[in-house]
Design a protein around this motif. Structure first.
Motif, PDB file in Angstrom:
ATOM      1  N   ASN A  83       0.845  -1.193   0.000  1.00 37.55           N
ATOM      2  CA  ASN A  83       0.000   0.000   0.000  1.00 37.55           C
ATOM      3  C   ASN A  83       0.880   1.243   0.000  1.00 37.55           C
ATOM      4  N   GLU A  84       0.681   2.119  -0.983  1.00 30.28           N
ATOM      5  CA  GLU A  84       1.413   3.375  -1.049  1.00 30.28           C
ATOM      6  C   GLU A  84       0.524   4.439  -0.395  1.00 30.28           C
ATOM      7  N   GLY A  85       0.926   4.922   0.782  1.00 25.68           N
ATOM      8  CA  GLY A  85       0.033   5.729   1.586  1.00 25.68           C
ATOM      9  C   GLY A  85       0.195   7.233   1.489  1.00 25.68           C
ATOM     10  N   GLU A  86       1.173   7.709   0.728  1.00 22.52           N
ATOM     11  CA  GLU A  86       1.392   9.152   0.666  1.00 22.52           C
ATOM     12  C   GLU A  86       0.605   9.834  -0.430  1.00 22.52           C
ATOM     13  N   PHE A  87       0.607   9.267  -1.627  1.00 18.92           N
ATOM     14  CA  PHE A  87      -0.020   9.915  -2.781  1.00 18.92           C
ATOM     15  C   PHE A  87      -1.168   9.085  -3.352  1.00 18.92           C
ATOM     16  N   LYS A 119       7.433  16.329  -2.989  1.00 17.37           N
ATOM     17  CA  LYS A 119       7.499  16.716  -1.581  1.00 17.37           C
ATOM     18  C   LYS A 119       8.794  16.217  -0.963  1.00 17.37           C
ATOM     19  N   TYR A 120       9.428  17.099  -0.200  1.00 14.00           N
ATOM     20  CA  TYR A 120      10.603  16.724   0.577  1.00 14.00           C
ATOM     21  C   TYR A 120      10.181  16.457   2.011  1.00 14.00           C
ATOM     22  N   HIS A 121      10.666  15.325   2.567  1.00 12.26           N
ATOM     23  CA  HIS A 121      10.343  14.955   3.936  1.00 12.26           C
ATOM     24  C   HIS A 121      11.631  14.891   4.759  1.00 12.26           C
ATOM     25  N   PRO A 122      11.806  15.761   5.741  1.00  9.97           N
ATOM     26  CA  PRO A 122      12.914  15.544   6.681  1.00  9.97           C
ATOM     27  C   PRO A 122      12.623  14.295   7.499  1.00  9.97           C
ATOM     28  N   HIS A 130      16.240  -0.960   6.229  1.00 10.38           N
ATOM     29  CA  HIS A 130      15.294  -1.052   7.341  1.00 10.38           C
ATOM     30  C   HIS A 130      13.871  -0.942   6.790  1.00 10.38           C
ATOM     31  N   PRO A 131      12.927  -1.787   7.291  1.00 13.41           N
ATOM     32  CA  PRO A 131      11.550  -1.767   6.760  1.00 13.41           C
ATOM     33  C   PRO A 131      10.875  -0.399   6.825  1.00 13.41           C
ATOM     34  N   LYS A 132      11.243   0.434   7.814  1.00 17.36           N
ATOM     35  CA  LYS A 132      10.594   1.728   7.971  1.00 17.36           C
ATOM     36  C   LYS A 132      11.361   2.876   7.315  1.00 17.36           C
ATOM     37  N   SER A 133      12.442   2.566   6.616  1.00 20.60           N
ATOM     38  CA  SER A 133      13.211   3.645   5.998  1.00 20.60           C
ATOM     39  C   SER A 133      12.397   4.388   4.935  1.00 20.60           C
ATOM     40  N   SER A 134      11.459   3.695   4.260  1.00 21.34           N
ATOM     41  CA  SER A 134      10.650   4.328   3.215  1.00 21.34           C
ATOM     42  C   SER A 134       9.703   5.378   3.774  1.00 21.34           C
ATOM     43  N   THR A 135       9.341   5.237   5.052  1.00 16.22           N
ATOM     44  CA  THR A 135       8.373   6.158   5.632  1.00 16.22           C
ATOM     45  C   THR A 135       8.958   7.061   6.722  1.00 16.22           C
ATOM     46  N   ASP A 136      10.089   6.655   7.316  1.00 12.31           N
ATOM     47  CA  ASP A 136      10.641   7.406   8.445  1.00 12.31           C
ATOM     48  C   ASP A 136      11.899   8.208   8.103  1.00 12.31           C
ATOM     49  N   VAL A 150      -0.570   7.676 -17.290  1.00 12.93           N
ATOM     50  CA  VAL A 150      -0.107   6.725 -16.292  1.00 12.93           C
ATOM     51  C   VAL A 150       0.863   7.427 -15.351  1.00 12.93           C
ATOM     52  N   GLN A 151       0.670   7.238 -14.070  1.00  4.43           N
ATOM     53  CA  GLN A 151       1.505   7.887 -13.062  1.00  4.43           C
ATOM     54  C   GLN A 151       2.424   6.879 -12.380  1.00  4.43           C
ATOM     55  N   VAL A 152       3.677   7.281 -12.186  1.00  3.28           N
ATOM     56  CA  VAL A 152       4.671   6.468 -11.486  1.00  3.28           C
ATOM     57  C   VAL A 152       5.260   7.312 -10.361  1.00  3.28           C
ATOM     58  N   LEU A 153       5.296   6.748  -9.172  1.00  8.15           N
ATOM     59  CA  LEU A 153       5.879   7.425  -8.016  1.00  8.15           C
ATOM     60  C   LEU A 153       7.266   6.868  -7.758  1.00  8.15           C
ATOM     61  N   TYR A 154       8.220   7.760  -7.470  1.00 11.55           N
ATOM     62  CA  TYR A 154       9.561   7.296  -7.113  1.00 11.55           C
ATOM     63  C   TYR A 154      10.108   8.167  -5.992  1.00 11.55           C
ATOM     64  N   ARG A 155      10.883   7.528  -5.133  1.00 13.47           N
ATOM     65  CA  ARG A 155      11.244   8.153  -3.863  1.00 13.47           C
ATOM     66  C   ARG A 155      12.727   7.970  -3.571  1.00 13.47           C
ATOM     67  N   GLN A 156      13.465   9.072  -3.432  1.00 16.40           N
ATOM     68  CA  GLN A 156      14.842   9.033  -2.945  1.00 16.40           C
ATOM     69  C   GLN A 156      14.804   8.874  -1.428  1.00 16.40           C
ATOM     70  N   ILE A 157      15.599   7.949  -0.900  1.00 15.92           N
ATOM     71  CA  ILE A 157      15.592   7.696   0.540  1.00 15.92           C
ATOM     72  C   ILE A 157      17.015   7.763   1.070  1.00 15.92           C
TER      73      ILE A 157
END
Length: 218
Positions: A83-87, A119-122, A130-136, A150-157
């Motif tokens: 589940n992608e919960g941000e967008f 969006k930038y997230h501090p 770590h399992p929570k690195s994508s969200t924390d 078609v939309q694709v989401l990608y996230r720098q962590i």
């Protein structure tokens, strides 16, 4: 191959520091040949390691509206439905690519289109696997929409060592497939979230080349 702009100031600083350090050793203890040799060797090796980290190789970028290109060099560590919960706030296929300190670290757009969300997230600096690195963790989230809608989401962590995320795009920008959009210093990961009907073209533990490896077909 060129050196990425993010490394210019650091590499110049290292050159100056190593030059001053080794010059001081030769000036103040000219008889200590062994120490001088060790210092020069360590300086050269360390400088070359940092130099390779900032390399920016040319890539042959495949083009296609239905293709999703690897956004980074590294290893595929996650392929799962989640589940992608941000967008999107629904089920998507997640592909995660982990970058070690030896990989090229610039980030590339997996598809062409218009950036619909940024969006930038501090955050924290947990290890990248770590399992929570994508969200924390500190991270950026981008969503690009291609001309087919078609939309694709990608996230720098960021990771435990990667504490500097750079990005060069903003919401509303038009981006090209395989073009550079950012940089992560000293190892981390990029997550890509795809529609459930996407065909996955990579496997777990497969090595990817940013801008070249086709990770999925829409």
């Amino acid at each position: 191959m060129t050196i990425h702009k993010e490394g210019h100031s650091l590499l110049i600083t290292l050159m100056v520091v190593f030059f001053v350090l080794n010059s001081a050793l030769f000036y103040f203890i000219p008889e200590a040949k062994l120490i001088q040799g060790i210092s020069i060797t360590v300086s050269v090796i360390f400088f070359l390691l940092i130099l390779q980290f900032f390399r920016n190789p040319k890539r042959s970028i495949p083009q296609g509206e239905n293709l999703v290109i690897a956004p980074a060099d590294g290893k595929v560590v996650v392929i799962e439905q989640t589940n992608e919960g941000e967008f999107f706030k629904d089920e998507r296929i997640q592909i995660s690519i982990f970058m070690s300190p030896l990989n090229v670290h610039l980030s590339r757009n997996p598809i062409s289109g218009i950036i619909k969300y940024f969006k930038y997230h501090p955050g924290k600096f947990l290890v990248a696997w770590h399992p929570k690195s994508s969200t924390d963790n500190e991270r950026t989230t981008l969503v690009t929409e291609n001309k087919n809608g078609v939309q694709v989401l990608y996230r720098q962590i960021a990771g435990a060592l990667a504490r500097r995320i750079r990005w060069y795009v903003n919401e509303g920008d038009t981006v090209g497939q395989g073009e550079e959009y950012g940089f992560i210093k000293f190892g981390s990961r990029i997550d890509v979230y795809l529609p459930l009907d996407a065909k996955i073209n990579v496997e777990l533990d497969q090595k990817t080349r940013g801008g070249e490896t086709i990770i999925a077909t829409l």
